[in-house]
Motif scaffolding. Structure first.
Motif: not given
Length: 152
Positions: A89-111
């Motif tokens: 099952s595909p998953k969305l991982f929220f970390k301390e500085t960003g999140f992984y979506y589709a195995n790519r990491f995105f920083n929260y500051e870029k939202i």
């Protein structure tokens, strides 16, 4: 051993490496995982078509008295396709500085912005592109909302 068998072995090794990375190793990158959300599966019909095409190749290999190793490797490719398309099952991982979506990491500051559609799809507008997140259960959208409220 033919070139096709070598290519199939390399493909299987890459598929196994990705499965191990996706299931076990991604939790250790970019800090502790604070929230995990299961997403809806996509492309099930594509996986079914892929499996049927591989079955046709297996049939062709058996009827033309091809190598047995090739048949086994193609069968293992089908098993990996079933895992990726129907079990994993595909998953969305929220970390301390960003999140992984589709195995790519995105920083929260870029939202830049976040919007929720009526049918339960979360749109996250980043500096470069937009991400459309379709969760498996609608209650997970509230968990994401609470996570971002507590994050600020």
């Amino acid at each position: 051993m033919s070139v096709n068998d070598i290519i199939l072995m390399i493909s299987i090794i890459l598929m196994l490496a990705f499965a191990i990375y996706d299931e076990f190793l991604i939790h250790y990158f970019k800090g502790k995982t604070l929230l995990t959300i299961k997403l809806k599966r996509k492309h099930r019909i594509d996986v079914s078509i892929f499996i049927v095409l591989i079955l046709i190749i297996i049939y062709n290999n058996i009827t033309s008295n091809g190598e047995l190793l090739t048949t086994y490797l193609l069968s293992f490719i089908i098993l990996m396709g079933i895992y990726f398309g129907y079990i994993r099952s595909p998953k969305l991982f929220f970390k301390e500085t960003g999140f992984y979506y589709a195995n790519r990491f995105f920083n929260y500051e870029k939202i830049k912005a976040m919007n929720l559609s009526e049918d339960g799809i979360l749109m996250i507008d980043l500096e470069i592109n937009k991400i459309y997140i379709s969760v498996k259960e609608l209650d997970d959208l509230d968990n994401i909302y609470q996570f971002f409220l507590n994050k600020k």
